[in-house]
Scaffold this motif. Structure first.
Motif, PDB file in Angstrom:
ATOM      1  N   VAL A 402       2.310   1.378  -4.552  1.00  0.00           N
ATOM      2  CA  VAL A 402       3.108   0.647  -3.565  1.00  0.00           C
ATOM      3  C   VAL A 402       2.720  -0.824  -3.534  1.00  0.00           C
ATOM      4  O   VAL A 402       3.525  -1.683  -3.141  1.00  0.00           O
ATOM      5  N   PHE A 403       1.501  -1.142  -3.966  1.00  0.00           N
ATOM      6  CA  PHE A 403       1.057  -2.530  -3.950  1.00  0.00           C
ATOM      7  C   PHE A 403       1.694  -3.346  -5.080  1.00  0.00           C
ATOM      8  O   PHE A 403       1.558  -4.568  -5.119  1.00  0.00           O
ATOM      9  N   LYS A 404       2.380  -2.670  -5.986  1.00  0.00           N
ATOM     10  CA  LYS A 404       3.022  -3.396  -7.078  1.00  0.00           C
ATOM     11  C   LYS A 404       4.190  -4.247  -6.577  1.00  0.00           C
ATOM     12  O   LYS A 404       4.704  -5.097  -7.299  1.00  0.00           O
ATOM     13  N   GLY A 408       3.255 -12.913  -6.946  1.00  0.00           N
ATOM     14  CA  GLY A 408       2.263 -13.924  -7.254  1.00  0.00           C
ATOM     15  C   GLY A 408       1.068 -13.389  -8.014  1.00  0.00           C
ATOM     16  O   GLY A 408       1.153 -12.454  -8.817  1.00  0.00           O
ATOM     17  N   THR A 409      -0.085 -14.016  -7.741  1.00  0.00           N
ATOM     18  CA  THR A 409      -1.327 -13.644  -8.431  1.00  0.00           C
ATOM     19  C   THR A 409      -1.722 -12.209  -8.135  1.00  0.00           C
ATOM     20  O   THR A 409      -2.209 -11.489  -9.018  1.00  0.00           O
ATOM     21  N   ALA A 410      -1.521 -11.786  -6.891  1.00  0.00           N
ATOM     22  CA  ALA A 410      -1.870 -10.411  -6.522  1.00  0.00           C
ATOM     23  C   ALA A 410      -1.095  -9.412  -7.365  1.00  0.00           C
ATOM     24  O   ALA A 410      -1.638  -8.397  -7.818  1.00  0.00           O
ATOM     25  N   LYS A 411       0.182  -9.698  -7.609  1.00  0.00           N
ATOM     26  CA  LYS A 411       0.993  -8.780  -8.405  1.00  0.00           C
ATOM     27  C   LYS A 411       0.478  -8.696  -9.833  1.00  0.00           C
ATOM     28  O   LYS A 411       0.400  -7.611 -10.417  1.00  0.00           O
ATOM     29  N   ARG A 412       0.125  -9.858 -10.408  1.00  0.00           N
ATOM     30  CA  ARG A 412      -0.374  -9.849 -11.788  1.00  0.00           C
ATOM     31  C   ARG A 412      -1.683  -9.058 -11.886  1.00  0.00           C
ATOM     32  O   ARG A 412      -1.877  -8.279 -12.821  1.00  0.00           O
TER      33      ARG A 412
END
Length: 431
Positions: A402-404, A408-412
């Motif tokens: 779910v965190f996908k 931004g940077t968090a996604k990468r």
């Protein structure tokens, strides 16, 4: 069906005579082969290091492995159980276990491997237990023996399992059991509830408290519910009229009984309770008298007593010896034994004195190795750390997706982690 020619031969006797002749020839051939197999054989038997003898078999190699072992026992006077090994040419003449006598032949070499008996293991345990100062590496077999010997001496004061999912009501005394069975029978016949006398109720509560202490000194409210519910489930004659649950009064009575039981245990020196005595708190520099030191999470062995026969002074000597052992290489098994032996001493020190982490690391350096972190967790909670962690990780891995949805940077960063998980390349670091 027989053909006409065969029927004619049978009637004339020619077919029968020919069959008999062939059969007799077959018997003679088998006897000749049997005599060849029963030719005398000689085996080289290795009985031990620098100890080999010749085994003569006048009737040849027996057809049964048990017969061969019995012959070895008879000729060499061996007792006890053992297995046999032979040199296998398929494995460069290395010894492998002998399962069939047909695997060996005349002039073969057979090795006797003695199997340990129970009395030998017990005596070996006693010998190894006395050799606490041994600094040589232990083999895998020694590891099992040392662990069992150590657990016998040190684990007798420890709890072996957490609170059960379903509490089992213990067997009461004969007098109590007799009254409860009569009450159950009356309840089944006409629905009459049992009104226990003061003594009967006290005996029931005392037995339940003694059983609960095997798992926890400070049960939670939900755990009191479990015990009270299990009681009226097994003995429905003890249900309470006017109670929504049917056991609320039993729950309250059980709480008071446990409080009284803890007082009795504290008076006889139970360490898990003496740490909360007013005298202990006044003499120490710890928190106020209203703060109770008790298990807050899943601790099963929160503050155990010293192993039988051990004192604070003797365990302090073990701790000092442990400081020397951690400096040696290939010494994991001896360190594990000493850490198990000093577990109660270490827990009391941490709970009572509440030292800083730096001080704990200075006094117990072995505790900060990966192996001992896992072992200490199991000693306290009786739960295997790594297997439980991996199982929970597998269970909740899908929820991490779910965190996908982040950007931004968090996604990468999350995508890199999830890619590694999808490729089953999870790396777990234990510092």
């Amino acid at each position: 069906q027989l053909s006409d020619i065969q029927q004619l031969e049978v009637k004339s006797g020619a077919f029968d005579r020919r069959t008999k002749e062939v059969h007799q020839l077959h018997i003679k051939t088998c006897e000749e082969k049997g005599n060849e197999n029963k030719m005398a054989a000689t085996l080289r038997i290795i009985l031990g290091e620098d100890n080999a003898s010749k085994l003569s078999l006048p009737n040849g190699i027996p057809s049964s492995l048990e017969y061969l072992k019995e012959e070895i026992r008879r000729q060499f006077g061996l007792t006890g159980n053992f297995r046999l090994q032979y040199r296998d040419i398929e494995f460069d003449n290395e010894f492998v276990n002998l399962t069939l006598p047909s695997e060996i032949k005349d002039k073969s070499t057979v090795k006797v491997v003695y199997l340990p008996v129970e009395s030998d293991v017990v005596s070996l345990n006693a010998t190894l237990q006395e050799r606490d100062d041994c600094s040589t590496p232990c083999s895998l077999a020694d590891t099992d023996i040392l662990s069992s010997a150590e657990s016998t001496s040190s684990d007798s004061s420890l709890r072996s399992q957490p609170w059960p999912l379903k509490f089992q009501i213990p067997e009461f005394s004969y007098e109590v059991q007799f009254q409860l069975e009569q009450g159950n029978q009356a309840f089944l016949n006409n629905g009459t509830l049992l009104h226990p006398s003061t003594k009967l109720k006290s005996d029931i509560l005392q037995s339940l408290a003694s059983e609960m202490v095997k798992y926890k000194i400070y049960p939670s409210s939900a755990e009191f519910d479990n015990v009270a519910e299990a009681l009226i489930t097994k003995y429905p004659c003890l249900k309470e009229q006017g109670s929504v649950t049917g056991y609320y009064g039993w729950k309250i009575s059980l709480k008071y009984k446990m409080a009284n039981y803890r007082t009795r245990l504290r008076n006889i020196g139970c360490q898990e309770l003496t740490i909360n005595s007013v005298k202990e708190k006044r003499s120490g520099m710890g928190p106020g008298p209203n703060q109770v030191k008790k298990p807050r999470k899943a601790e099963v062995n929160f503050c155990p007593d010293y192993p039988p026969g051990e004192t604070k002074e003797s365990l302090e000597e073990e701790r000092k010896a442990l400081l020397l052992e951690v400096k040696k290489k290939n010494n994991d098994q001896l360190i594990k034994r000493k850490m198990e032996k000093t577990f109660a001493y270490r827990r009391q020190e941490i709970i009572k004195d509440m030292p800083f982490i730096a001080e704990v690391k200075n006094r117990w350096p072995a505790l900060f190795s990966e192996t001992e972190v896992v072992a200490e967790f199991t000693r306290i909670t009786m739960v295997p750390l790594l297997s439980t962690f991996m199982a929970k990780l597998d269970h909740y891995a899908d929820h991490l997706r779910v965190f996908k949805k982040k950007g931004g940077t968090a996604k990468r960063n999350i995508n890199l982690i999830m890619a590694a998980m999808d490729g089953e390349c999870i790396l777990v670091y234990l510092d």
